[in-house]
Design an enzyme around this catalytic site. Structure first.
Site: not given
Length: 501
Positions: A159, A171, A198, A201, A220, A223, A237, A355
């Site tokens: 799903d 997209d 992404d 990242e 996400e 959403h 959210m 450090a």
């Protein structure tokens, strides 16, 4: 003339942001001053900024912050109506459609309570085990407070599908990923069931530098279940990225929104998860993954390509830090088993940003967030930790190192560097300066040290850069795991030869 062109380019970027995130209608190519001012006011309200309608520096900084790529359409009137409906139990006529969805053809919610999910591919630098654990926990975050049940699908259809992409990925207009920072991920409302992340990242778990994959995934997923962005500052959210803290991960608004769609848990009680619980779960996983090192066949976790900090002490022992663990590497390249960070240096936080050991005072400096710690051996010095702003330093530095030619500590942050005088414990005058002074050194280095060969080494993810203090420029680069024996990963076959510049 050049100033005018620069201003026009800047205005185009700002207008593009307001259109991309739903504050201005993208069907109109021009917008009058009143429309732009109203859009800016809506953005400022959602972002908890003074509502002035002007594109001031705070507003521009917020626009540049890492965030979710889903639109913020709706405004405070629609949100106020939703809050009223939650507390009165009366949604009201047309209440379901007060806010436009990102994709008009999708439904408001799933019309079943048992949903399957699948991770279609995996991010770089993270093992599948902890990623799978983080994703499962992110789904449990929502099932613990609602009537939903989630199950991972091994193969075949699911799903909800989670996938990592770079740049343009078919997209739709405006949804191409933009590299590190900016839009971290985006998702589709029911019932398309997709969330995209992404790949460029630096995804992390357990307090490493970068963006926490668990938090972004949980957002996400919200959403994909039908939740929109929340104006509540600490809500999961909320559209802007927040670091993993100790407090509860879901706000009252998150819980009210998911229960409005799917009801309360069948068992009746809501189970909340504090951020600290996830940190310790990932820490335990990391420890279990690293427990096979003693066999002599497995490599340390950091050899996968990421660590948080690196330095060398007075005994020429290299110290490498990742999450809540650190390793020591002898001058012969022999690496120790992992050691909990707080076991050696009590009072340190769960993980660190940077450090650096100073041969000037024989002390070890640690940086995390807004604070700095200084240790003599394993003992925390009096009056530490201190706030970095008191020393004139930035918070959350990229890396720090002692630089012999200057006799001071250097701290990198983004496109600038600072010089810390260790005797006065204050930043030197006329700093920060641009990183371009360090010719060839990349922005975003996650570690640096001066080796016994007299050269300075910078690290970013899998690569290293050799900096010659005499020539004041980078003279070589390569992949450190295969080329630098003193990192303790020399059993790794080099994927790429060293390139001399």
């Amino acid at each position: 003339m050049s100033d005018s062109r620069e201003k026009n380019a800047k205005d185009c970027i700002e207008m593009g942001f307001l259109v991309k995130y739903g504050y201005l209608d993208q069907d109109h190519h021009t917008h009058n001053e009143a429309e732009v001012k109203a859009a800016v006011r809506d953005f400022q309200w959602l972002s908890h900024l003074p509502v002035t309608g002007r594109l001031d520096s705070d507003t521009l900084d917020k626009m540049a912050s890492p965030r979710c790529g889903v639109k913020d359409e709706g405004g405070h009137d629609a949100w106020a109506h939703r809050v009223n409906a939650v507390f009165t139990g009366n949604l009201g006529k047309g209440g379901h459609h007060l806010r436009k969805k990102r994709y008009a053809q999708t439904g408001e919610k799933w019309y079943k309570r048992h949903l399957t999910y699948r991770v279609m591919n995996w991010p770089r630098h993270l093992s599948q085990g902890p990623v799978r654990l983080a994703v499962r926990t992110a789904f449990e975050l929502w099932s613990n407070v609602s009537g939903l049940v989630f199950e991972e699908a091994g193969e075949g259809p699911a799903d909800i599908r989670l996938a990592f992409y770079e740049g343009e990925h078919n997209d739709g207009i405006g949804n191409a990923f933009d590299g590190p920072g900016g839009a971290l991920a985006h998702a589709f409302f029911p019932c398309r069931g997709e969330a995209h992340f992404d790949m460029a990242e630096r995804w992390t778990l357990n307090g490493h530098k970068g963006h926490n994959l668990f938090l972004v995934t949980a957002h996400e997923i919200g959403h994909t279940l039908g939740l929109e962005h929340s104006p509540v500052r600490h809500a999961l959210m909320s559209p802007y990225y927040k670091k993993l803290g100790r407090s509860l991960l879901l706000s009252w608004d998150d819980i009210a929104a998911i229960q409005k769609l799917y009801g309360k848990p069948s068992r009746g009680s809501v189970v909340q998860m504090p951020g600290q619980a996830l940190r310790w779960a990932m820490h335990d996983w990391e420890m279990s993954q690293d427990s096979t090192e003693g066999s002599g066949t497995a490599l340390p976790l950091y050899c996968q390509g990421l660590f948080d900090a690196i330095t060398m002490d007075q005994n020429q022992t290299v110290l490498i830090f990742r999450g809540g663990l650190f390793w020591t590497v002898s001058s012969e390249g022999n690496v120790s088993s992992s050691i909990p960070l707080q076991q050696r240096w009590p009072h340190l936080p769960f993980a660190i940003d940077a450090a650096a050991f100073s041969p000037l005072d024989k002390k070890l400096y640690f940086f995390k967030g807004k604070r700095i710690w200084r240790y003599t051996g394993t003992d925390l010095d009096p009056d530490f930790p201190k706030k970095t702003r008191e020393l004139g330093l930035p918070r959350q530095p990229d890396c720090a190192f002692f630089y012999g030619p200057l006799g001071h500590m250097i701290v990198f942050k983004g496109s600038r560097y600072f010089v810390l005088n260790l005797q006065t414990l204050h930043s030197e005058p006329y700093y920060p300066r641009r990183l371009a002074d360090w010719k060839g050194v990349p922005q975003g280095a996650n570690g640096a040290l001066t080796h016994t060969d007299g050269r300075l080494y910078f690290f970013r993810e899998r690569r290293y850069w050799t900096f010659d203090p005499g020539k004041v420029r980078v003279t070589g680069t390569g992949q450190w795991a295969g080329k630098l024996q003193w990192t303790g990963c020399h059993k790794v076959s080099p994927l790429e030869s060293n390139d001399i510049l």
